[in-house]
Design an enzyme around this catalytic site. Sequence first.
Site, PDB file in Angstrom:
ATOM      1  N   GLN A 152       0.724  -1.253   0.107  1.00  0.00           N
ATOM      2  CA  GLN A 152      -0.026  -0.147  -0.025  1.00  0.00           C
ATOM      3  C   GLN A 152       0.976   1.159  -0.046  1.00  0.00           C
ATOM      4  N   ASP A 153       1.768   1.325   0.980  1.00  0.00           N
ATOM      5  CA  ASP A 153       2.387   2.582   1.313  1.00  0.00           C
ATOM      6  C   ASP A 153       3.277   2.785   0.252  1.00  0.00           C
ATOM      7  N   ASP A 180      14.939 -10.109  -1.579  1.00  0.00           N
ATOM      8  CA  ASP A 180      14.156 -10.548  -0.427  1.00  0.00           C
ATOM      9  C   ASP A 180      14.817  -9.945   0.900  1.00  0.00           C
ATOM     10  N   LEU A 222      10.139   0.120   3.877  1.00  0.00           N
ATOM     11  CA  LEU A 222       8.806  -0.234   4.053  1.00  0.00           C
ATOM     12  C   LEU A 222       8.497  -1.877   4.029  1.00  0.00           C
ATOM     13  N   TYR A 238       9.686 -16.201  11.424  1.00  0.00           N
ATOM     14  CA  TYR A 238       9.996 -15.630  10.177  1.00  0.00           C
ATOM     15  C   TYR A 238       9.647 -13.928  10.507  1.00  0.00           C
ATOM     16  N   SER A 278       6.077   1.861  13.702  1.00  0.00           N
ATOM     17  CA  SER A 278       4.763   1.406  13.842  1.00  0.00           C
ATOM     18  C   SER A 278       4.204   1.746  15.430  1.00  0.00           C
ATOM     19  N   GLU A 322       2.006   0.385  16.439  1.00  0.00           N
ATOM     20  CA  GLU A 322       1.809  -1.083  17.306  1.00  0.00           C
ATOM     21  C   GLU A 322       2.715  -1.474  18.534  1.00  0.00           C
ATOM     22  N   TYR A 331       5.125  -9.093  15.757  1.00  0.00           N
ATOM     23  CA  TYR A 331       5.262  -7.831  15.087  1.00  0.00           C
ATOM     24  C   TYR A 331       5.842  -6.594  15.677  1.00  0.00           C
ATOM     25  N   LYS A 352       9.505  -5.016  15.177  1.00  0.00           N
ATOM     26  CA  LYS A 352       9.467  -3.613  14.686  1.00  0.00           C
ATOM     27  C   LYS A 352      10.459  -2.828  15.648  1.00  0.00           C
ATOM     28  N   HIS A 410      -2.794   3.669   8.884  1.00  0.00           N
ATOM     29  CA  HIS A 410      -3.409   4.724   7.675  1.00  0.00           C
ATOM     30  C   HIS A 410      -3.882   3.558   6.583  1.00  0.00           C
TER      31      HIS A 410
HETATM   32  P1  NAP Z   1       1.891  -3.843   2.972  1.00  0.00           P
HETATM   33  O1  NAP Z   1       1.053  -3.421   2.165  1.00  0.00           O
HETATM   34  O2  NAP Z   1       1.706  -5.140   3.834  1.00  0.00           O
HETATM   35  O3  NAP Z   1       3.360  -4.000   2.067  1.00  0.00           O
HETATM   36  C1  NAP Z   1       4.395  -4.774   2.708  1.00  0.00           C
HETATM   37  C2  NAP Z   1       5.231  -4.893   1.537  1.00  0.00           C
HETATM   38  O4  NAP Z   1       6.519  -5.674   2.084  1.00  0.00           O
HETATM   39  C3  NAP Z   1       4.958  -5.356   0.334  1.00  0.00           C
HETATM   40  O5  NAP Z   1       5.425  -4.845  -0.869  1.00  0.00           O
HETATM   41  C4  NAP Z   1       5.675  -6.683   0.527  1.00  0.00           C
HETATM   42  O6  NAP Z   1       5.854  -7.468  -0.841  1.00  0.00           O
HETATM   43  C5  NAP Z   1       6.738  -6.639   0.956  1.00  0.00           C
HETATM   44  N1  NAP Z   1       7.758  -7.636   1.782  1.00  0.00           N
HETATM   45  C6  NAP Z   1       6.976  -8.473   2.496  1.00  0.00           C
HETATM   46  N2  NAP Z   1       8.010  -9.271   2.949  1.00  0.00           N
HETATM   47  C7  NAP Z   1       9.082  -9.237   2.210  1.00  0.00           C
HETATM   48  C8  NAP Z   1      10.155 -10.030   2.061  1.00  0.00           C
HETATM   49  N3  NAP Z   1      10.620 -11.073   2.772  1.00  0.00           N
HETATM   50  N4  NAP Z   1      11.033  -9.365   1.155  1.00  0.00           N
HETATM   51  C9  NAP Z   1      10.713  -8.256   0.383  1.00  0.00           C
HETATM   52  N5  NAP Z   1       9.722  -7.548   0.473  1.00  0.00           N
HETATM   53  C10 NAP Z   1       8.773  -8.127   1.492  1.00  0.00           C
HETATM   54  O7  NAP Z   1       2.296  -2.735   4.229  1.00  0.00           O
HETATM   55  P2  NAP Z   1       1.827  -1.196   4.217  1.00  0.00           P
HETATM   56  O8  NAP Z   1       0.611  -0.947   4.933  1.00  0.00           O
HETATM   57  O9  NAP Z   1       2.207  -0.717   2.685  1.00  0.00           O
HETATM   58  O10 NAP Z   1       3.054  -0.740   5.241  1.00  0.00           O
HETATM   59  C11 NAP Z   1       4.272  -0.446   4.700  1.00  0.00           C
HETATM   60  C12 NAP Z   1       5.183  -0.406   6.063  1.00  0.00           C
HETATM   61  O11 NAP Z   1       4.904   0.481   7.025  1.00  0.00           O
HETATM   62  C13 NAP Z   1       5.477  -2.029   6.716  1.00  0.00           C
HETATM   63  O12 NAP Z   1       6.768  -2.018   7.220  1.00  0.00           O
HETATM   64  C14 NAP Z   1       4.352  -1.689   7.642  1.00  0.00           C
HETATM   65  O13 NAP Z   1       4.593  -2.575   8.722  1.00  0.00           O
HETATM   66  C15 NAP Z   1       4.654  -0.255   8.318  1.00  0.00           C
HETATM   67  N6  NAP Z   1       3.598   0.357   8.983  1.00  0.00           N
HETATM   68  C16 NAP Z   1       2.407   0.344   8.240  1.00  0.00           C
HETATM   69  C17 NAP Z   1       1.227   0.962   9.018  1.00  0.00           C
HETATM   70  C18 NAP Z   1      -0.072   0.960   8.088  1.00  0.00           C
HETATM   71  O14 NAP Z   1      -1.215   1.233   9.081  1.00  0.00           O
HETATM   72  N7  NAP Z   1      -0.227   0.979   7.063  1.00  0.00           N
HETATM   73  C19 NAP Z   1       1.365   1.755   9.952  1.00  0.00           C
HETATM   74  C20 NAP Z   1       2.527   1.770  10.827  1.00  0.00           C
HETATM   75  C21 NAP Z   1       3.888   1.192  10.111  1.00  0.00           C
HETATM   76  P3  NAP Z   1       4.703  -8.621  -1.514  1.00  0.00           P
HETATM   77  O15 NAP Z   1       3.857  -7.567  -2.109  1.00  0.00           O
HETATM   78  O16 NAP Z   1       5.229  -9.371  -2.132  1.00  0.00           O
HETATM   79  O17 NAP Z   1       3.682  -9.341  -0.226  1.00  0.00           O
HETATM   80  N1  GDD Z   2      -7.199  -7.825  10.451  1.00  0.00           N
HETATM   81  C1  GDD Z   2      -8.266  -7.807  11.207  1.00  0.00           C
HETATM   82  N2  GDD Z   2      -9.168  -8.669  10.550  1.00  0.00           N
HETATM   83  N3  GDD Z   2      -8.580  -7.375  12.283  1.00  0.00           N
HETATM   84  C2  GDD Z   2      -9.646  -7.328  12.920  1.00  0.00           C
HETATM   85  C3  GDD Z   2     -10.749  -8.297  12.492  1.00  0.00           C
HETATM   86  C4  GDD Z   2     -10.519  -8.933  11.368  1.00  0.00           C
HETATM   87  O1  GDD Z   2     -11.435  -9.892  10.843  1.00  0.00           O
HETATM   88  N4  GDD Z   2     -11.637  -8.089  13.382  1.00  0.00           N
HETATM   89  C5  GDD Z   2     -11.123  -7.094  14.485  1.00  0.00           C
HETATM   90  N5  GDD Z   2     -10.083  -6.745  14.104  1.00  0.00           N
HETATM   91  C6  GDD Z   2      -9.374  -5.897  14.906  1.00  0.00           C
HETATM   92  C7  GDD Z   2      -7.890  -5.882  15.154  1.00  0.00           C
HETATM   93  O2  GDD Z   2      -8.010  -6.864  16.466  1.00  0.00           O
HETATM   94  C8  GDD Z   2      -7.311  -4.666  15.864  1.00  0.00           C
HETATM   95  O3  GDD Z   2      -7.627  -4.500  17.034  1.00  0.00           O
HETATM   96  C9  GDD Z   2      -8.178  -3.731  14.785  1.00  0.00           C
HETATM   97  O4  GDD Z   2      -9.110  -4.509  13.987  1.00  0.00           O
HETATM   98  C10 GDD Z   2      -7.123  -3.491  13.490  1.00  0.00           C
HETATM   99  O5  GDD Z   2      -6.419  -4.612  13.071  1.00  0.00           O
HETATM  100  P1  GDD Z   2      -5.866  -4.684  11.691  1.00  0.00           P
HETATM  101  O6  GDD Z   2      -6.721  -3.674  10.607  1.00  0.00           O
HETATM  102  O7  GDD Z   2      -4.972  -5.906  11.257  1.00  0.00           O
HETATM  103  O8  GDD Z   2      -4.451  -3.567  11.824  1.00  0.00           O
HETATM  104  P2  GDD Z   2      -3.607  -3.639  13.181  1.00  0.00           P
HETATM  105  O9  GDD Z   2      -3.901  -2.332  13.852  1.00  0.00           O
HETATM  106  O10 GDD Z   2      -3.299  -4.729  13.447  1.00  0.00           O
HETATM  107  O11 GDD Z   2      -2.184  -3.377  12.512  1.00  0.00           O
HETATM  108  C11 GDD Z   2      -1.932  -2.336  11.363  1.00  0.00           C
HETATM  109  O12 GDD Z   2      -1.404  -0.873  11.915  1.00  0.00           O
HETATM  110  C12 GDD Z   2      -0.219  -1.104  12.625  1.00  0.00           C
HETATM  111  C13 GDD Z   2      -0.156   0.183  13.030  1.00  0.00           C
HETATM  112  O13 GDD Z   2      -0.719   0.554  14.207  1.00  0.00           O
HETATM  113  C14 GDD Z   2      -0.822  -2.872  10.144  1.00  0.00           C
HETATM  114  O14 GDD Z   2      -0.890  -1.980   9.338  1.00  0.00           O
HETATM  115  C15 GDD Z   2       0.574  -2.839  10.960  1.00  0.00           C
HETATM  116  O15 GDD Z   2       1.404  -3.092   9.736  1.00  0.00           O
HETATM  117  C16 GDD Z   2       0.702  -1.445  11.313  1.00  0.00           C
HETATM  118  O16 GDD Z   2       1.968  -1.210  12.044  1.00  0.00           O
END
Ligand code: NAP
Ligand code: GDD
Length: 361
Positions: free
Chosen positions: A12-13, A63, A85, A100, A130, A132, A153, A157, A183
């Site tokens: 996504q990002d 990777d 990212l 892993y 994050s 988290e 996770y 992080k 986000h």
């Molecule tokens: P995402 O959509 O899950 O994207 C993760 C990316 O990492 C994908 O391109 C994935 O590739 C790649 N990846 C996973 N395992 C890998 C490996 N072994 N080697 C190389 N690439 C690998 O995550 P996102 O939401 O864009 O988030 C971007 C970053 O910000 C992540 O580090 C996440 O933990 C962090 N973050 C996200 C949020 C949020 O709310 N979105 C908040 C705080 C921090 P594939 O497409 O091949 O799976």
């Molecule tokens: N995924 C998921 N699926 N979450 C659920 C569900 C379900 O069916 N039902 C309830 N939830 C609740 C989870 O327990 C959590 O409290 C909340 O919804 C958000 O879950 P996710 O959308 O999986 O996001 P996250 O907050 O655990 O993690 C995301 O945000 C982090 C930043 O705070 C991810 O993007 C992480 O990579 C990121 O670091």
Amino acid sequence: MPKAMITGVTGQDGSYLAELLVSKGYEVHGLIRKASTFNTDRIDHIYQDPHDPSARLFLHYGDLSNSEQLANLIYNVRPDEVYHLGALSHVKVSFEIPEYTGTVTGLGTTRILEAIRRSGTPARFYQASSSEMYGSAPAPQSETTPFEPRSPYAIAKLYAFWMARNYREAYKMFAVNGILFNHESPRRGETFLSRKVTRAVARILAGRQKKVFLGNLEARRDYGYAPEYVEAMWRMLQLDEPGDFVLGTGVAPTMREFVEEAFGYAGLDWRERVEIDQRYFRPTEVDYLQADASKARRLLDWHPKVTYKDLARIMVDADMEAVGLTPIGEGLKLLDRHFGDWHRWASGVTAVIRSAGNGVD
Ligand code: NAP
Ligand code: GDD
């Protein structure tokens, strides 16, 4: 022309960031994993054949678990900025594959930092940290709140966070941690809560699904709109001094409130459509994440505009379009009002790249 490298460019990002950097005139190098199926659909619209002289996005297989390949890539590309990212980013999945998660989400950062250091490239480094990591620390959380992680996770992080800090202190590397709260966007992975819900709403409207199974809906998350967050990542790397920054809106609905908003927008009663399934609960939950992003407001001039209610509308509209329905339209209007029409998903973003003179069709 400045050069950037993005790990996680297919996510996504990463996809929004690649668009942003190409539109700013960067040459962008993205790390992608070899898969037996296509995994580049989020960036296909900005990818051109590398033989085309106007190509600005270049993809490289690699990777995060393999340091040799990462080192070669950084040595050969010599980027000015590295946005790290890539990660196993799903909290629930990290409980199932904790080792892993440590290798990829934790040690992956060390592999990149070490590759930069050994290459001698003065690249600036962004670590995707994050909210988290705060775990059970009381809300609101800021850069000075002590971390209390609650998942494999978050612990991975946290290790990566401290490695970035250590390289900043030990080797004077320009390394920043963006501590981002949740986000979301139409490009969010389908198994995260927001997208699972908005996708279900659209599929229910289209008659393809009757209900959706969810877990704990009482946790609170600070929900913002992903494209606004990647802009701040870039700003962090343009500062005079490196630092760590919290990004979030300051508003943290319960997941139930988000579900209500998304279903309500589509005229559906969520209580008739949602079933709670224990399988989606986590062994340890993070109950309350709410950002205090005053440092980012002050030093990055960062002021996110999209609220969680807007987000529900934007994402439901996008998912309706994806299943062939005419979107209700409030989400589209919100994007036009806040950003102009280029922030719309898919074709809209190519328009801004074209207008930036890169000739992408
Ligand atoms: P995402 O959509 O899950 O994207 C993760 C990316 O990492 C994908 O391109 C994935 O590739 C790649 N990846 C996973 N395992 C890998 C490996 N072994 N080697 C190389 N690439 C690998 O995550 P996102 O939401 O864009 O988030 C971007 C970053 O910000 C992540 O580090 C996440 O933990 C962090 N973050 C996200 C949020 C949020 O709310 N979105 C908040 C705080 C921090 P594939 O497409 O091949 O799976
Ligand atoms: N995924 C998921 N699926 N979450 C659920 C569900 C379900 O069916 N039902 C309830 N939830 C609740 C989870 O327990 C959590 O409290 C909340 O919804 C958000 O879950 P996710 O959308 O999986 O996001 P996250 O907050 O655990 O993690 C995301 O945000 C982090 C930043 O705070 C991810 O993007 C992480 O990579 C990121 O670091």
